[in-house]
Design a protein around this motif. Structure first.
Motif, PDB file in Angstrom:
ATOM      1  N   ASN A   1       0.823  -1.205   0.000  1.00 36.94           N
ATOM      2  CA  ASN A   1       0.000   0.000   0.000  1.00 36.94           C
ATOM      3  C   ASN A   1       0.862   1.261   0.000  1.00 36.94           C
ATOM      4  OD1 ASN A   1      -1.472   2.190   1.834  1.00 36.94           O
ATOM      5  ND2 ASN A   1      -3.022   1.020   0.733  1.00 36.94           N
ATOM      6  N   GLY A   2       1.890   1.270   0.860  1.00 38.22           N
ATOM      7  CA  GLY A   2       2.756   2.446   0.947  1.00 38.22           C
ATOM      8  C   GLY A   2       3.512   2.699  -0.341  1.00 38.22           C
ATOM      9  N   LEU A   3       3.990   1.639  -0.970  1.00 41.21           N
ATOM     10  CA  LEU A   3       4.719   1.805  -2.229  1.00 41.21           C
ATOM     11  C   LEU A   3       3.785   2.289  -3.340  1.00 41.21           C
ATOM     12  CD1 LEU A   3       7.043  -1.340  -2.135  1.00 41.21           C
ATOM     13  CD2 LEU A   3       7.675   1.033  -1.733  1.00 41.21           C
ATOM     14  N   ASN A   4       2.528   1.804  -3.314  1.00 35.69           N
ATOM     15  CA  ASN A   4       1.543   2.309  -4.288  1.00 35.69           C
ATOM     16  C   ASN A   4       1.297   3.800  -4.100  1.00 35.69           C
ATOM     17  OD1 ASN A   4       0.833   0.174  -5.993  1.00 35.69           O
ATOM     18  ND2 ASN A   4      -0.491  -0.734  -4.432  1.00 35.69           N
ATOM     19  N   LEU A   5       1.113   4.206  -2.835  1.00 37.56           N
ATOM     20  CA  LEU A   5       0.825   5.619  -2.559  1.00 37.56           C
ATOM     21  C   LEU A   5       1.992   6.528  -2.934  1.00 37.56           C
ATOM     22  CD1 LEU A   5      -1.021   5.460   0.901  1.00 37.56           C
ATOM     23  CD2 LEU A   5      -1.993   5.953  -1.341  1.00 37.56           C
ATOM     24  N   THR A   6       3.207   5.999  -2.814  1.00 39.91           N
ATOM     25  CA  THR A   6       4.382   6.829  -3.142  1.00 39.91           C
ATOM     26  C   THR A   6       4.788   6.691  -4.613  1.00 39.91           C
ATOM     27  OG1 THR A   6       5.757   5.028  -2.261  1.00 39.91           O
ATOM     28  CG2 THR A   6       5.330   6.907  -0.809  1.00 39.91           C
ATOM     29  N   GLY A   7       3.979   5.959  -5.391  1.00 42.98           N
ATOM     30  CA  GLY A   7       4.195   5.920  -6.832  1.00 42.98           C
ATOM     31  C   GLY A   7       5.269   4.962  -7.313  1.00 42.98           C
ATOM     32  N   VAL A   8       5.618   3.980  -6.477  1.00 44.66           N
ATOM     33  CA  VAL A   8       6.621   2.997  -6.889  1.00 44.66           C
ATOM     34  C   VAL A   8       5.973   1.973  -7.818  1.00 44.66           C
ATOM     35  CG1 VAL A   8       8.223   1.220  -6.066  1.00 44.66           C
ATOM     36  CG2 VAL A   8       7.901   3.311  -4.740  1.00 44.66           C
ATOM     37  N   SER A   9       6.657   1.576  -8.874  1.00 44.79           N
ATOM     38  CA  SER A   9       6.077   0.657  -9.865  1.00 44.79           C
ATOM     39  C   SER A   9       5.913  -0.750  -9.288  1.00 44.79           C
ATOM     40  CB  SER A   9       6.970   0.587 -11.105  1.00 44.79           C
ATOM     41  OG  SER A   9       8.124  -0.161 -10.822  1.00 44.79           O
ATOM     42  N   GLN A  10       5.036  -1.543  -9.921  1.00 42.68           N
ATOM     43  CA  GLN A  10       4.779  -2.921  -9.494  1.00 42.68           C
ATOM     44  C   GLN A  10       6.056  -3.757  -9.516  1.00 42.68           C
ATOM     45  OE1 GLN A  10       1.906  -4.435  -8.482  1.00 42.68           O
ATOM     46  NE2 GLN A  10       0.759  -2.524  -8.522  1.00 42.68           N
ATOM     47  N   PHE A  11       6.912  -3.484 -10.491  1.00 40.39           N
ATOM     48  CA  PHE A  11       8.139  -4.285 -10.618  1.00 40.39           C
ATOM     49  C   PHE A  11       9.057  -4.072  -9.417  1.00 40.39           C
ATOM     50  CE2 PHE A  11       7.011  -3.150 -15.153  1.00 40.39           C
ATOM     51  CZ  PHE A  11       6.326  -4.328 -15.370  1.00 40.39           C
TER      52      PHE A  11
END
Length: 329
Positions: free
Chosen positions: A293-303
């Motif tokens: 969730n945190g990586l999604n919110l900070t715009g980090v790609s799925q890879f």
């Protein structure tokens, strides 16, 4: 000289105790640090809606992870979780097409998953097949059965609109029902593991199977029961997922087994058996959800998210090895 030596020993043992305590608390401390980090990185992270979303995403994986914790504590593994979870939803869907009452449809799904767990237990405990191979074989077979029974198409619960409420309903309009199911399952499983003879035998079998057998424990029967419990909880997770999707999806749950096992390992359960707690597993499941969730919110790609997950799992196994070394000293 003697007093000085004793003092050094006390200091040394105190250091080891503190180190072991730190190792045990590592998953919980990691979860707090992750929450603090992402709350700084995104203003949306600490909103009630986002926290409930994290909890909802954790529920299905968490319930499966609680079941597989029992298996891993005995020194085994279960790779069939994802397929069995989908099988549960498919069987419930097939029952629904025959006009069976909803409660019986859900019972059929959970019973089918429990039978799969029981079959895993027979293959591992009775036939002596390594758990990795036995559950890998069942994973492939059950995935095939899902496709055969449905012809590769989802089965919708069109006659049961109330079925959605199981996964999409909220207590007091805030807490999703699956989150409540997760904590009830974890509470019961933790009590059984820590406070009952059955739980103590699980730890004993995982610590030393041969010594357990010589002590009079029926190792085969306990392993069989542990795999059946894992199948039962996987079936419950499958019904919740089917409710979220409002259908029995034959291709659902791909990769879920790895996420569940990763949650168990991150939570401090040893892959070699004999060590592990249910609350550690729940913490591990939340760590993975918070990280995603945190990586999604900070715009980090799925890879890069996949890379981060892999690093976390390797770090958890490294910590487990360090804990074992500290215990051997």
């Amino acid at each position: 000289m003697h007093e000085q030596t004793e003092k050094q020993q006390v200091q040394s043992s105190g250091f080891i105790v503190n180190r072991e305590l730190l190792m045990k608390l590592a998953p919980f401390l990691s979860l707090i640090l992750l929450c603090a980090f992402f709350s700084v990185g995104s203003p949306y992270f600490f909103s009630i809606d986002n926290l409930m979303t994290i909890a909802l995403q954790t529920a299905v994986i968490g319930i499966m992870a609680v079941g597989v914790t029992y298996v891993i504590v005995t020194g085994g593994i279960d790779l069939s979780l994802g397929s069995v979870m989908a099988f549960s939803g498919v069987c419930a869907g097939i029952a629904a097409t025959f006009g069976v009452p909803l409660i019986l449809c859900m019972t059929a799904g959970v019973a089918a998953a429990t039978l799969c767990g029981l079959l895993n237990g027979v293959l591992v405990a009775k036939m002596g097949i390594p758990s990795f191979i036995a559950t890998l074989g069942l994973m492939m077979s059950v995935r095939g059965l899902n496709m055969v029974f449905t012809d590769g198409r989802p089965i919708y619960f069109l006659d049961f609109p109330a079925f959605r409420m199981l996964a999409q309903g909220k207590l007091f309009g805030v807490i999703p029902y699956p989150v409540i199911f997760l904590f009830v399952v974890a509470l019961v499983a933790a009590y059984i593991l820590r406070r009952t003879v059955f739980g103590r035998y699980i730890y004993a079998v995982g610590s030393n199977e041969e010594a357990s057998r010589l002590s009079g424990i029926n190792v085969q029967r306990f392993k069989l029961m542990v795999y059946a419990v894992c199948g039962f909880l996987t079936g419950i997770a499958g019904i919740i997922l089917a409710s979220r999707l409002n259908s029995g999806q034959p291709s659902a749950g791909v990769g879920y087994e790895l996420e569940a096992i990763a949650a168990v390992v991150i939570g401090g359960t040893s892959l070699s058996g004999g060590v592990g707690t249910i609350w550690g597993t729940v913490t591990g499941a939340f760590i993975m959800s918070v990280l995603k969730n945190g990586l999604n919110l900070t715009g980090v790609s799925q890879f890069w998210q996949m890379v981060a997950m892999g690093v976390v799992v390797v770090a958890a196994v490294f910590l487990d090895n360090q804990r074992k070394r500290a215990q051997r000293r």
